[in-house]
Scaffold this motif. Structure first.
Motif, PDB file in Angstrom:
ATOM      1  N   THR A 183     108.532 -55.883 -15.788  1.00 13.74           N
ATOM      2  CA  THR A 183     107.247 -55.516 -16.043  1.00 13.74           C
ATOM      3  C   THR A 183     106.598 -57.046 -16.514  1.00 13.74           C
ATOM      4  N   MET A 184     105.130 -57.187 -16.620  1.00 13.29           N
ATOM      5  CA  MET A 184     104.575 -58.502 -17.058  1.00 13.29           C
ATOM      6  C   MET A 184     103.634 -58.165 -18.138  1.00 13.29           C
ATOM      7  N   THR A 185     103.146 -59.100 -18.743  1.00 15.26           N
ATOM      8  CA  THR A 185     101.997 -58.940 -19.659  1.00 15.26           C
ATOM      9  C   THR A 185     101.031 -59.875 -19.510  1.00 15.26           C
ATOM     10  N   VAL A 186      99.890 -59.752 -20.229  1.00 22.59           N
ATOM     11  CA  VAL A 186      98.630 -60.588 -19.822  1.00 22.59           C
ATOM     12  C   VAL A 186      98.883 -62.073 -20.447  1.00 22.59           C
ATOM     13  N   PRO A 187      99.603 -62.058 -21.549  1.00 22.59           N
ATOM     14  CA  PRO A 187     100.064 -63.346 -22.152  1.00 22.59           C
ATOM     15  C   PRO A 187     101.071 -64.105 -21.521  1.00 22.59           C
ATOM     16  N   GLN A 188     101.796 -63.377 -20.717  1.00 23.22           N
ATOM     17  CA  GLN A 188     102.800 -64.165 -19.707  1.00 23.22           C
ATOM     18  C   GLN A 188     102.159 -64.336 -18.622  1.00 23.22           C
ATOM     19  N   LEU A 189     101.376 -63.764 -18.058  1.00 23.63           N
ATOM     20  CA  LEU A 189     100.617 -64.252 -16.789  1.00 23.63           C
ATOM     21  C   LEU A 189      99.892 -65.587 -17.182  1.00 23.63           C
ATOM     22  N   MET A 190      99.172 -65.709 -18.153  1.00 24.32           N
ATOM     23  CA  MET A 190      98.514 -66.773 -18.573  1.00 24.32           C
ATOM     24  C   MET A 190      99.046 -67.850 -19.361  1.00 24.32           C
ATOM     25  N   SER A 191     100.309 -67.877 -19.484  1.00 23.65           N
ATOM     26  CA  SER A 191     101.018 -68.904 -20.203  1.00 23.65           C
ATOM     27  C   SER A 191     101.478 -69.920 -19.604  1.00 23.65           C
ATOM     28  N   SER A 192     101.759 -70.936 -20.279  1.00 20.41           N
ATOM     29  CA  SER A 192     102.158 -72.446 -19.932  1.00 20.41           C
ATOM     30  C   SER A 192     103.336 -72.240 -19.168  1.00 20.41           C
ATOM     31  N   ASP A 193     104.180 -71.659 -19.522  1.00 23.25           N
ATOM     32  CA  ASP A 193     105.591 -71.312 -18.893  1.00 23.25           C
ATOM     33  C   ASP A 193     105.501 -70.839 -17.408  1.00 23.25           C
ATOM     34  N   SER A 194     104.303 -70.044 -17.328  1.00 21.06           N
ATOM     35  CA  SER A 194     104.051 -69.395 -15.939  1.00 21.06           C
ATOM     36  C   SER A 194     103.568 -70.663 -15.114  1.00 21.06           C
ATOM     37  N   TYR A 195     102.446 -71.216 -15.513  1.00 22.58           N
ATOM     38  CA  TYR A 195     102.012 -72.483 -14.969  1.00 22.58           C
ATOM     39  C   TYR A 195     103.042 -73.397 -14.477  1.00 22.58           C
ATOM     40  N   VAL A 196     104.057 -73.672 -15.359  1.00 24.32           N
ATOM     41  CA  VAL A 196     104.736 -74.743 -15.062  1.00 24.32           C
ATOM     42  C   VAL A 196     105.931 -74.351 -14.114  1.00 24.32           C
ATOM     43  N   ARG A 197     106.322 -73.232 -14.320  1.00 25.32           N
ATOM     44  CA  ARG A 197     107.129 -72.368 -13.010  1.00 25.32           C
ATOM     45  C   ARG A 197     106.475 -72.386 -11.850  1.00 25.32           C
ATOM     46  N   THR A 198     105.274 -72.125 -11.823  1.00 27.02           N
ATOM     47  CA  THR A 198     104.531 -72.173 -10.520  1.00 27.02           C
ATOM     48  C   THR A 198     104.310 -73.626  -9.987  1.00 27.02           C
ATOM     49  N   ARG A 199     104.164 -74.551 -10.728  1.00 24.19           N
ATOM     50  CA  ARG A 199     103.976 -75.866 -10.257  1.00 24.19           C
ATOM     51  C   ARG A 199     105.327 -76.577  -9.999  1.00 24.19           C
ATOM     52  N   THR A 200     106.351 -76.044 -10.324  1.00 26.54           N
ATOM     53  CA  THR A 200     107.911 -76.396  -9.895  1.00 26.54           C
ATOM     54  C   THR A 200     107.927 -75.987  -8.341  1.00 26.54           C
ATOM     55  N   LYS A 201     107.640 -74.519  -8.276  1.00 29.19           N
ATOM     56  CA  LYS A 201     107.717 -73.852  -7.038  1.00 29.19           C
ATOM     57  C   LYS A 201     106.938 -74.718  -6.081  1.00 29.19           C
ATOM     58  N   LEU A 202     105.624 -74.915  -6.210  1.00 33.84           N
ATOM     59  CA  LEU A 202     104.658 -75.754  -5.458  1.00 33.84           C
ATOM     60  C   LEU A 202     105.351 -77.030  -4.972  1.00 33.84           C
ATOM     61  N   ALA A 203     105.754 -77.605  -6.037  1.00 32.57           N
ATOM     62  CA  ALA A 203     106.242 -79.294  -5.732  1.00 32.57           C
ATOM     63  C   ALA A 203     107.587 -79.117  -4.585  1.00 32.57           C
ATOM     64  N   GLY A 204     108.211 -78.100  -4.697  1.00 39.23           N
ATOM     65  CA  GLY A 204     109.441 -77.816  -3.735  1.00 39.23           C
ATOM     66  C   GLY A 204     108.795 -77.479  -2.556  1.00 39.23           C
ATOM     67  N   ILE A 205     107.645 -76.648  -2.210  1.00 42.76           N
ATOM     68  CA  ILE A 205     107.273 -76.426  -0.922  1.00 42.76           C
ATOM     69  C   ILE A 205     106.402 -77.816  -0.413  1.00 42.76           C
ATOM     70  N   LYS A 206     105.930 -78.473  -1.190  1.00 39.26           N
ATOM     71  CA  LYS A 206     105.324 -79.845  -0.865  1.00 39.26           C
ATOM     72  C   LYS A 206     106.429 -80.737  -0.365  1.00 39.26           C
ATOM     73  N   GLU A 207     107.393 -80.743  -1.027  1.00 40.16           N
ATOM     74  CA  GLU A 207     108.786 -81.742  -0.546  1.00 40.16           C
ATOM     75  C   GLU A 207     109.318 -81.324   0.710  1.00 40.16           C
ATOM     76  N   ILE A 208     109.121 -80.075   1.092  1.00 38.18           N
ATOM     77  CA  ILE A 208     109.805 -79.602   2.515  1.00 38.18           C
ATOM     78  C   ILE A 208     108.787 -79.783   3.480  1.00 38.18           C
ATOM     79  N   GLY A 209     107.314 -79.705   3.127  1.00 39.17           N
ATOM     80  CA  GLY A 209     106.492 -80.107   3.939  1.00 39.17           C
ATOM     81  C   GLY A 209     106.428 -81.601   4.351  1.00 39.17           C
ATOM     82  N   ASP A 210     106.781 -82.158   3.409  1.00 38.20           N
ATOM     83  CA  ASP A 210     106.726 -83.891   3.639  1.00 38.20           C
ATOM     84  C   ASP A 210     107.837 -84.135   4.466  1.00 38.20           C
ATOM     85  N   ARG A 211     108.843 -83.548   4.808  1.00 38.66           N
ATOM     86  CA  ARG A 211     110.114 -83.578   5.806  1.00 38.66           C
ATOM     87  C   ARG A 211     109.285 -83.569   7.084  1.00 38.66           C
TER      88      ARG A 211
END
Length: 552
Positions: free
Chosen positions: A290-318
């Motif tokens: 399950t998830m909650t509204v506070p979890q969706l809008m949390s800074s932790d969720s934002y930072v986890r997404t940023r980490t995932k996106l950075a990994g995708i970009k690094e692969i694209g840079d190859r």
């Protein structure tokens, strides 16, 4: 089986009372602010303002916010059932712009029966619970594309083509026995009907969830499909999209496929692959998750997404940035969304924030998974034959009742308002405003330098206005040059239950809303923002977003 009750709307009396309060608040704050004052939003905070000072750099060295960044992912079953029509969908797509992309695929990609070529008169087997795709569906899609300017990626079945020993669970939703020749016949018909509006074809959906294929084996399969399509339509230059790996926080499967691509000297990946695609949902409603509204809008969720996106970009840079990196299926929570969260006002703010975050972090396109023909709250369990075309809590639109659906009337869900707000942000290049991670629980901030010399700043106060102790964000923007004017467009909800409100009728963008026909009730209104010598101060109240554009 989980039962998901439909969220109850607020009583009519409470809605009228809230509207009366909103009208009084707007009337009280309707005066145009004078120089030196602060521009206010309507929602009243309960604590002292939080102050921030952000420096806008003179240069614009960040990623480009380009056309075509947002789109929709739609189940193949919706396509097979004839739901992607001009009458039903054109207004809803055009309101978001004329440069979007429709991805046809999802879980039901392996559950439809392509009826083209010598298979055009065959009957679909019982396993094809997603329906039959035929020429009439393509013809309707052609009219929709012509009416909107949107383009299409077409998902192709995978499970029936590979070695059955490579399937993780053959007994779960067994795929109809589609052959690769049959799949190619559909691609031929799609190209003949759509022409260059067919961007690419996607090989399977979340191969790592349904098969045991290694990254190298998946790359070999993608090459097999591309070669078969090229042999059938050699002058079309149709490339494949993939691997559309699952929603894991890491990028292990995408990394495996990309390494296999780079190690393969037999082909040029750039000539074979149109996009390297991933899936991403910050939350889950699969199984017992399950998830909650506070979890969706949390800074932790934002930072986890940023980490995932950075990994995708690094692969694209190859690949030297020459192959687009996309998230071709995404939303707030996987497995049809979390009731009370994915259908709440929070997703208006989250989707605007998420689109800006993905663009700033170098992702080329994001497609939100949605239903296209469903009654609001009419959720179908996974074991229902209707599941592939079920209502999804994270959908962008749904009909109030069957009569409205039959009349092609779909109400905009909260998610849609965030996408609409994003479409109002001028294109340009991102600038880093230097917002600290420690401030992400209160505010999100993005800056875009426009091609015409303008500057747009998007500020979101992600605090819940219905929660005690929330504060307004008073943001001082230190500008790199003199700007003559500043104007802001505000997204807000007048609902008293804050970010958790499911009532999309209370949401406005620049005092405008989306009609049942999917069109804006008018151009979003902007209000002046006082601009000093080299600064401007904006107050963003809890649960609102401001799109502020400065011009010289």
């Amino acid at each position: 089986m989980n039962v998901h009750p439909e969220p109850r709307p607020a009583p009519a009396g409470r809605n009228r009372w809230a509207r009366s309060l909103l009208a009084l608040a707007l009337a009280a704050g309707a005066a145009v602010p004078t120089a030196g004052t602060v521009a206010h939003a309507a929602t009243a905070p309960t604590g002292e303002p939080s102050t921030f000072s952000l420096n806008v750099p003179a240069g614009a060295g960040g990623a480009e916010l380009a056309d075509g960044h947002q789109g929709f992912s739609v189940e193949s079953a919706d396509f097979a059932h004839g739901f992607l029509t001009r009458d039903r969908m054109a207004g809803r797509l055009k309101t978001l712009g004329s440069d979007g992309v429709l991805r046809l695929g999802g879980y039901s990609m392996d559950l439809v029966w392509p009826a083209f070529g010598k298979w055009s008169r065959t009957s679909a087997p019982k396993e094809a619970i997603g329906g039959t795709v035929d020429q009439s569906d393509l013809d309707a899609l052609r009219k929709l594309v012509d009416a909107t300017g949107w383009k299409v990626t077409l998902g192709l079945p995978l499970k029936a083509v590979i070695d059955p020993a490579k399937l993780k669970n053959p007994a779960q939703d067994p795929a109809p026995r589609v052959t690769l020749d049959q799949i190619v016949a559909e691609v031929e018909a799609a190209h003949r009907t759509l022409g260059d509006d067919l961007l690419s074809v996607e090989v399977g959906n979340e191969f790592d969830n349904v098969t045991t294929l290694s990254g190298g084996e998946m790359w070999d399969t993608m090459k097999q499909y591309e070669a078969a399509v090229r042999a059938a339509v050699p002058h079309a230059a149709i490339k494949v999209a993939g691997p559309s790996a699952n929603t894991a926080a890491t990028n292990t499967k995408l990394d495996d496929v990309s390494r296999a691509m780079l190690a393969d000297t037999s082909v040029d990946p750039q000539k074979t692959v149109s996009e390297l695609s991933s899936h991403l949902y910050p939350g889950s409603h699969c199984g017992t998750s399950t998830m909650t509204v506070p979890q969706l809008m949390s800074s932790d969720s934002y930072v986890r997404t940023r980490t995932k996106l950075a990994g995708i970009k690094e692969i694209g840079d190859r690949f030297g940035g020459r192959i687009p990196m996309t998230i071709n299926e995404s939303n707030s929570a996987s497995c049809s969304g979390q009731p009370g969260v994915s259908d709440s006002y929070a997703t208006s703010l989250w989707s605007l924030d998420y689109l800006l975050q993905t663009a700033q972090d170098g992702i080329d396109r994001v497609e939100f998974h949605t239903n296209t023909a469903a009654l609001c709250g009419d959720f179908k369990p996974r074991n229902s034959a209707d599941y592939p075309i079920s209502y999804r809590y994270y959908g962008a639109f749904c009909a109030a009742d069957q009569a409205q659906l039959d009349a092609n009337g779909l109400a905009a869900a909260p998610l849609y308002y965030g996408l609409w707000a994003f479409s109002q942000v001028p294109r340009g290049r991102f600038v880093d405003l230097g917002l600290a991670d420690t401030d992400l629980d209160k505010v999100r901030a993005y800056g875009i330098k426009g091609r015409d010399g303008s500057l747009t700043v998007v500020l979101l106060n992600v605090q819940d206005p219905s929660t005690a102790g929330t504060t307004a964000d008073e943001v001082k923007l230190n500008l790199p040059a003199r700007y003559r004017t500043g104007r802001q467009v505000t997204m807000r909800s007048s609902a008293t239950d804050g970010l958790g409100s499911p009532d999309a009728s209370r949401i406005t963008l620049g005092d405008r809303s989306v009609t049942a026909a999917g069109r804006a009730s008018g151009v979003p209104r902007s209000r002046p923002v006082p601009v000093g010598h080299l600064s401007a101060t904006v107050r963003v109240t809890p649960g609102t977003a401001q799109i502020i554009t400065f011009k010289r």
